[in-house]
Design an enzyme around this catalytic site. Structure first.
Site, PDB file in Angstrom:
ATOM      1  N   ASP A  53      15.373  -2.810   1.446  1.00 24.14           N
ATOM      2  CA  ASP A  53      15.490  -4.070   2.181  1.00 24.14           C
ATOM      3  C   ASP A  53      16.961  -4.395   2.351  1.00 24.14           C
ATOM      4  O   ASP A  53      17.682  -4.632   1.366  1.00 24.14           O
ATOM      5  CB  ASP A  53      14.784  -5.202   1.420  1.00 24.14           C
ATOM      6  CG  ASP A  53      14.869  -6.529   2.169  1.00 24.14           C
ATOM      7  OD1 ASP A  53      14.147  -6.681   3.174  1.00 24.14           O
ATOM      8  OD2 ASP A  53      15.670  -7.397   1.757  1.00 24.14           O
ATOM      9  N   GLU A  76      13.129  -1.094   7.409  1.00 29.35           N
ATOM     10  CA  GLU A  76      12.566  -1.963   8.435  1.00 29.35           C
ATOM     11  C   GLU A  76      13.241  -1.712   9.780  1.00 29.35           C
ATOM     12  O   GLU A  76      14.419  -1.360   9.833  1.00 29.35           O
ATOM     13  CB  GLU A  76      12.743  -3.438   8.041  1.00 29.35           C
ATOM     14  CG  GLU A  76      11.959  -3.837   6.819  1.00 29.35           C
ATOM     15  CD  GLU A  76      12.202  -5.286   6.438  1.00 29.35           C
ATOM     16  OE1 GLU A  76      11.222  -6.026   6.288  1.00 29.35           O
ATOM     17  OE2 GLU A  76      13.378  -5.667   6.296  1.00 29.35           O
ATOM     18  N   CYS A 111       3.029 -11.099  -0.117  1.00 27.71           N
ATOM     19  CA  CYS A 111       3.074 -10.988  -1.573  1.00 27.71           C
ATOM     20  C   CYS A 111       2.837  -9.540  -1.983  1.00 27.71           C
ATOM     21  O   CYS A 111       1.864  -8.910  -1.532  1.00 27.71           O
ATOM     22  CB  CYS A 111       2.031 -11.899  -2.210  1.00 27.71           C
ATOM     23  SG  CYS A 111       1.934 -11.754  -4.016  1.00 27.71           S
ATOM     24  N   CYS A 117      -0.748  -9.462  -4.344  1.00 28.46           N
ATOM     25  CA  CYS A 117      -2.092  -9.560  -3.776  1.00 28.46           C
ATOM     26  C   CYS A 117      -2.129  -9.321  -2.278  1.00 28.46           C
ATOM     27  O   CYS A 117      -3.216  -9.177  -1.705  1.00 28.46           O
ATOM     28  CB  CYS A 117      -2.690 -10.940  -4.081  1.00 28.46           C
ATOM     29  SG  CYS A 117      -1.799 -12.322  -3.322  1.00 28.46           S
ATOM     30  N   CYS A 164       4.023 -16.821  -4.617  1.00 25.04           N
ATOM     31  CA  CYS A 164       2.764 -16.678  -3.889  1.00 25.04           C
ATOM     32  C   CYS A 164       1.884 -17.889  -4.171  1.00 25.04           C
ATOM     33  O   CYS A 164       1.674 -18.275  -5.327  1.00 25.04           O
ATOM     34  CB  CYS A 164       2.059 -15.385  -4.293  1.00 25.04           C
ATOM     35  SG  CYS A 164       0.485 -15.119  -3.425  1.00 25.04           S
ATOM     36  N   CYS A 193      -1.832 -16.119  -5.737  1.00 26.37           N
ATOM     37  CA  CYS A 193      -1.947 -15.548  -7.085  1.00 26.37           C
ATOM     38  C   CYS A 193      -0.859 -16.019  -8.031  1.00 26.37           C
ATOM     39  O   CYS A 193      -0.900 -15.706  -9.221  1.00 26.37           O
ATOM     40  CB  CYS A 193      -1.952 -14.021  -7.025  1.00 26.37           C
ATOM     41  SG  CYS A 193      -0.372 -13.311  -6.470  1.00 26.37           S
ATOM     42  N   ASP A 195      14.252 -10.676  -1.833  1.00 21.18           N
ATOM     43  CA  ASP A 195      14.588  -9.348  -1.319  1.00 21.18           C
ATOM     44  C   ASP A 195      13.849  -8.253  -2.075  1.00 21.18           C
ATOM     45  O   ASP A 195      13.442  -7.247  -1.489  1.00 21.18           O
ATOM     46  CB  ASP A 195      16.098  -9.130  -1.401  1.00 21.18           C
ATOM     47  CG  ASP A 195      16.868 -10.130  -0.556  1.00 21.18           C
ATOM     48  OD1 ASP A 195      16.312 -10.591   0.465  1.00 21.18           O
ATOM     49  OD2 ASP A 195      18.009 -10.473  -0.917  1.00 21.18           O
TER      50      ASP A 195
END
Length: 577
Positions: free
Chosen positions: A217, A309, A362, A365, A381, A384, A391
């Site tokens: 990232d 990405e 997340c 989950c 999150c 969860c 990052d």
């Protein structure tokens, strides 16, 4: 053994006479380019003017072939008249400028015809003396020196000393594992450089030391965050040198620079300051490039698969508050290096979809947050309770990304970029679960036969009251089914209703919302209790009791309710007329 094309670049240290000859060769390439462009532009403009007069195609001025061979042949026929000094430079300089012109015209023609991807290209423009100085050599006496490893040979110029040793390339040439294809001489960053295009045989790469897959990232606060938890510090080369750079720029502003309006020439002190500014910029660029090379080489050596990405850097730098920091990172350069290094080392580079919400998803989950501001550096999150650095969570989520499939095949078409991520979760930014499949393929014209999912295929099929009631109830079901399976409902716009329904301003807004839904954007505010759907399979689309108003639609879903009323009005209109 694999054969690849690799570039070896060396900084030159020419004498004053050699500098003048290098500049002359670059000027010759620019002259040939402008000469060919002027002749080509004159012919195209003449043919365009003759067409406007109604002259038939067979009687137009003969067109020019813009292939490199044809341009060189035409230039050689008139070079004694247009350039009587042509003998002072190598023929390769003129051929280089004409080859560049041929490539530019070909790219413009393909872009105009829609055969070339990327942004639309305009017609080539003339080059000025302030453009990049360069020329290319592909034939003649050029290459490395046979005397020592500190000189290169160029046609008509001779041996030119280099700032560094050429032993890395010379050893491959001596062993017979490399062949020099061409040499490009350019003046960049205040220095003369020569870049050799070499066809070289590379040995089989060693296996990765760590193996596995790593998600990367990129960011501004940190240069890169790996899914392994490692954080690569951003050196911020431009930010560190900003104080010295501002001082030199203020110094240059106080001195006499060139002025084209008054024909004032620049002072020597201004020129010396510009050289110091260029030297500082060169040091910044070299330090940034060196750091990115070390990082990319290390990632390729340690891991088998690298996931990055697909960042829209050109759009990111439009933010005037972050533009300088984003440009200082060099995100595009790192991806370019990873691209060819993974190919050479037989590794795999996976580029995640540009619209994949890695920062909002997340890692625990798979739930996608509705909103995540840039100032929120810790991801929490809501489903969860998983908490992690923003990052680091994005890197871990990117690591799990896999290229989606469309209809059982890999996504290849550029029209299929808006594909839902492969990672599924219950609970998303719209309050409904991700579909089990890849989701809608946006930016593609869908036929009504594919996506108009009602019991009668079209409103024109209404023949009796039972069919009309079935259509109205079917549309109510469509709203909920779209929330369930993520499919688009209509294959076109709502223009099919305009002939039978008087549209009020409220219904016009409803039509715009439904058309936006067709294009894949979010519309409705209805909330479906999917937890209750699991507990009560007999009615999987049942709304929550507090939201159930008796007709199966959410009370706040004004768009669905108004559309259902429009369908009912249309059905009544057809039955009475």
């Amino acid at each position: 053994m694999a054969t690849v094309v690799q570039a070896y670049q060396f900084a030159l240290d020419p004498t004053e006479h050699q500098r003048a000859m290098l500049s002359s060769h670059c000027g010759a390439a620019r002259f040939a380019y402008n000469w060919g462009l002027g002749r080509m532009k004159a012919v195209l403009d003449q043919r365009s003017a003759e067409r406007s007069y109604g002259i038939v195609e067979d009687e137009l001025t003969p067109s020019w072939n813009w292939s490199a061979y044809s341009l060189r042949k035409a230039f050689n026929a008139v070079k004694g008249e247009v350039a009587p000094w042509w003998g002072e430079n190598s023929k390769e300089a003129y051929a280089s400028g004409l080859a560049n012109l041929s490539r530019a015209l070909d790219n413009w023609n393909k872009s105009r015809a829609g055969k070339r991807g990327g942004r639309a290209l305009g017609f080539p423009r003339f080059k000025s003396k302030r453009s990049t100085w360069s020329f290319r050599v592909s034939t003649g006496s050029f290459g490395l020196s046979d005397v020592d490893r500190r000189h290169v040979r160029l046609p008509r110029i001779g041996l030119v000393r280099t700032h560094e040793s050429t032993r890395k390339l010379a050893r491959h040439v001596e062993r017979g594992t490399a062949r020099i294809r061409s040499a490009t001489v350019s003046f960049r960053r205040g220095r003369w450089h020569v870049s050799f295009s070499v066809e070289i045989e590379r040995s089989e790469p060693a296996s990765a030391t760590c193996g596995g897959t790593v998600g990367v990232d990129l960011g501004v606060k940190h240069l890169a965050v790996l899914s392994t938890g490692e954080v690569i510090v951003n050196p911020k080369h431009l930010e560190v040198a900003q104080r010295e750079l501002l001082r030199l720029q203020r110094q240059a502003a106080r001195r006499c620079g060139p002025d084209r309006r008054t024909e004032r020439k620049a002072s020597n002190r201004w020129r010396r300051t510009q050289v110091r500014i260029a030297t500082l910029y060169t040091a910044i660029a070299n330090a940034r490039r060196d750091g990115l090379h070390k990082l990319s080489t290390r990632l390729v050596d340690e891991f088998d698969t690298i996931v990055v990405e697909d960042l829209h850097v050109a759009g990111m730098v439009r933010n005037r508050r972050l533009a300088r920091s984003i440009a200082d990172v060099g995100m595009s350069e790192l991806r370019r290096q990873l691209d060819y290094k993974t190919t050479w080392s037989h590794r795999q580079l996976v580029v995640a979809d540009r619209f994949y919400p890695s920062s909002k998803t997340c890692h625990g989950c798979g739930t996608v947050k509705a909103k995540l501001r840039l100032s929120q550096r810790v991801f929490t999150c809501d489903h969860c309770g998983h908490t992690a650095d923003r990052d680091l969570n994005a890197a871990a989520t990117s690591r799990a990304w896999r290229p989606p499939t469309v209809g059982g095949r890999r996504k290849t078409s550029p029209l299929e970029t808006h594909v839902r991520p492969a990672m599924l979760a219950t609970g998303t930014a719209t309050g409904r679960p991700r579909p089990a499949g890849p989701g809608p393929t946006l930016r593609r014209k869908a036929t009504a036969q594919e996506h108009f999912r009602t019991f009668p295929e079209r409103i024109n099929d209404i023949s009796d009251d039972a069919t009309a009631a079935q259509l109205i109830e079917g549309y109510k079901q469509l709203v909920r089914r779209a929330h369930r399976d993520g499919m688009r409902v209509l294959g076109g716009t709502l223009t099919q209703f305009e002939g039978s329904v008087v549209w009020t301003p409220e219904r016009e807004r409803t039509r715009q919302r439904v058309n936006a839904w067709i294009r894949g954007t979010e519309l409705f505010d209805g909330v479906v209790d999917f937890a209750a759907a699991t507990a009560q399979p007999e009615d999987p689309l049942r709304l929550r009791p507090e939201y159930d108003s008796g007709d199966g639609l959410h009370p706040n879903d004004a768009g669905a309710r108004a559309m259902a009323e429009a369908v009912e009005l249309s059905a009544l209109h057809r039955r009475h007329h």
